[in-house]
Design a protein around this motif. Structure first.
Motif, mmCIF file in Angstrom:
data_model
loop_
_atom_site.group_PDB
_atom_site.id
_atom_site.type_symbol
_atom_site.label_atom_id
_atom_site.label_comp_id
_atom_site.label_asym_id
_atom_site.label_seq_id
_atom_site.Cartn_x
_atom_site.Cartn_y
_atom_site.Cartn_z
ATOM 1 N N CYS A 130 0.827 -1.201 0.000
ATOM 2 C CA CYS A 130 0.000 0.000 0.000
ATOM 3 C C CYS A 130 0.864 1.255 0.000
ATOM 4 O O CYS A 130 0.351 2.357 0.164
ATOM 5 C CB CYS A 130 -0.955 -0.032 1.171
ATOM 6 S SG CYS A 130 -0.135 -0.569 2.651
ATOM 7 N N ASN A 131 2.173 1.120 -0.224
ATOM 8 C CA ASN A 131 3.000 2.304 -0.500
ATOM 9 C C ASN A 131 2.659 2.861 -1.878
ATOM 10 O O ASN A 131 2.834 4.041 -2.139
ATOM 11 C CB ASN A 131 4.502 1.975 -0.398
ATOM 12 C CG ASN A 131 4.909 0.719 -1.161
ATOM 13 O OD1 ASN A 131 4.072 0.025 -1.713
ATOM 14 N ND2 ASN A 131 6.191 0.436 -1.181
ATOM 15 N N ALA A 132 2.185 1.983 -2.757
ATOM 16 C CA ALA A 132 1.839 2.411 -4.114
ATOM 17 C C ALA A 132 0.463 3.051 -4.137
ATOM 18 O O ALA A 132 -0.417 2.680 -3.376
ATOM 19 C CB ALA A 132 1.850 1.203 -5.039
ATOM 20 N N GLY A 133 0.296 4.015 -5.024
ATOM 21 C CA GLY A 133 -1.034 4.565 -5.250
ATOM 22 C C GLY A 133 -1.271 4.560 -6.742
ATOM 23 O O GLY A 133 -0.566 5.236 -7.476
ATOM 24 N N HIS A 134 -2.201 3.754 -7.195
ATOM 25 C CA HIS A 134 -2.479 3.715 -8.630
ATOM 26 C C HIS A 134 -3.730 4.523 -8.922
ATOM 27 O O HIS A 134 -4.812 4.163 -8.488
ATOM 28 C CB HIS A 134 -2.671 2.264 -9.100
ATOM 29 C CG HIS A 134 -1.374 1.517 -9.172
ATOM 30 N ND1 HIS A 134 -1.250 0.312 -9.811
ATOM 31 C CD2 HIS A 134 -0.158 1.833 -8.708
ATOM 32 C CE1 HIS A 134 0.004 -0.079 -9.712
ATOM 33 N NE2 HIS A 134 0.673 0.821 -9.041
#
Ligand code: IMP
Ligand code: MG
Length: 332
Positions: free
Chosen positions: A40-44
């Motif tokens: 959840c470090n990524a934000g798409h």
């Protein structure tokens, strides 16, 4: 035979991979969509049917009813996973029998979140990713199969791809980018996972199964974290504003700089990129400047008069891959 296409960030994340994933899925042909690294470090950011969605865990395949899997190269925050499911369901996106978690995916625990919550040296997203991968590699971690609440979502990747669906066509959706890769990025200013094609292979996809490798870059570079990246010049503030360069996960400002062609070349070679997409051309057009660095350390600039010169130079520079220039995703 199993066929796999991989989407890879060529820079420091936020290159517009979500848009490319969405486009490829819409045009069909894929039976599965697999997130292969990060958490959840990524934000798409995805624009679907005129609505904006920011997903952290859930692969974009769910927007198209494609069977979507969070692979074992990822780490999972259970609480955030269920929240995301709830949000998507509310928006009318049918997830039934569409979202799965590999049973050997590691899970982010309270103490990982605590450890990450005061981190400042790297400027992490404070989502527990680094500590969770740390536990995994020190063999003290917990995996999805250890949590009864995840039971309905668990999947065995071997059974899925080698016993039940040996002719699957998989789109592997990467998070972050090569410059944040644990091995090939600018260590220690990196994330804790493998953002490369090799990282996709670690999810149970052998090299021979890889068909296309789609590298996604941005026409200028952005970076979120503790190191100094943005040079002191008004033009970069203008890029930040025009490009709306604020993090999808943390809301932090993304530092801006010109793109480095040798770094991009390195990312292409290390990943076996077959197709290169350069996004956000409209933002360079908007600020009216066409520059790229000619070296790794970002000291020497090439400056072009206009978009045509810029594109021609880049096409010639990367003449062994197919280059597509594209704009920002449509806004709503
Ligand atoms: P972590 O992945 O939260 O440990 O953060 C490590 C570094 O990677 C920090 O500089 C973060 O800002 C950066 N990072 C992690 N995920 C993303 C992303 O999805 N986009 C951009 N930067 C990211
Ligand atoms: Mg992002």
């Amino acid at each position: 035979m199993l066929k796999v296409d991989v989407i890879i960030g060529m820079q420091h994340g936020d290159e517009g991979k979500g848009k490319v994933t969405h486009h490829l899925l819409r045009n069909g042909g894929y039976t599965h969509c697999v997130r292969y690294n990060g958490g959840c470090n990524a934000g798409h950011t995805i624009y679907h049917n005129g609505e904006k969605f920011v997903t952290h865990h859930i692969p974009a395949g769910v927007f198209f009813g494609v069977k979507s899997i969070i692979g074992p190269g990822c780490v999972l925050d259970i609480h955030k996973f269920f929240n995301e499911i709830k949000t998507l369901r509310k928006a009318g996106i049918d997830l039934s029998d569409k979202i799965f978690i590999a049973k050997n995916t590691h899970v982010i625990l309270e103490h990982h979140l605590r450890e990450d919550s005061t981190e400042t040296k790297i400027g992490t997203t404070r989502t527990g990713n680094g500590p969770c991968y740390g536990s995994k590699y020190s063999r003290e971690g917990s995996r999805a199969e250890d949590f009864p609440v995840l039971e309905p979502y668990l999947i065995d990747m071997y059974q899925e791809f080698y016993m039940e669906h040996p002719n699957a066509i998989v789109l592997c959706e990467g998070a972050q980018g090569v410059e944040l890769d644990i091995d090939w990025g600018d260590y220690p200013y990196v994330t804790s996972s493998h953002c490369t094609t090799a990282g996709a292979c670690l999810n149970g996809f052998p090299p021979q199964s890889i068909r296309n490798v789609i590298g996604v870059a941005k026409a200028y570079e952005t970076y979120v974290g503790s190191k100094e990246f943005q040079p002191d010049s008004e033009i970069f503030n203008a890029l930040q504003v025009a490009g709306e360069e604020f993090g999808a996960t943390t809301g932090r400002n993304r530092q801006c700089n010109w793109m480095s062609l040798p770094n991009l070349e390195k990312a292409i070679k290390l990943n076996g990129v077959t197709n290169l997409i350069i996004n956000k051309m409209d933002i360079l057009e908007n600020v009216g400047a066409w520059s790229v660095y000619a070296d790794y350390k970002r000291h020497n600039l090439f400056t072009f008069q206009n978009k045509e010169q810029f594109c021609t130079y880049i096409r010639e520079y990367f003449n062994n891959v197919t280059v597509v220039f594209s704009d920002s995703p449509e806004r709503v």
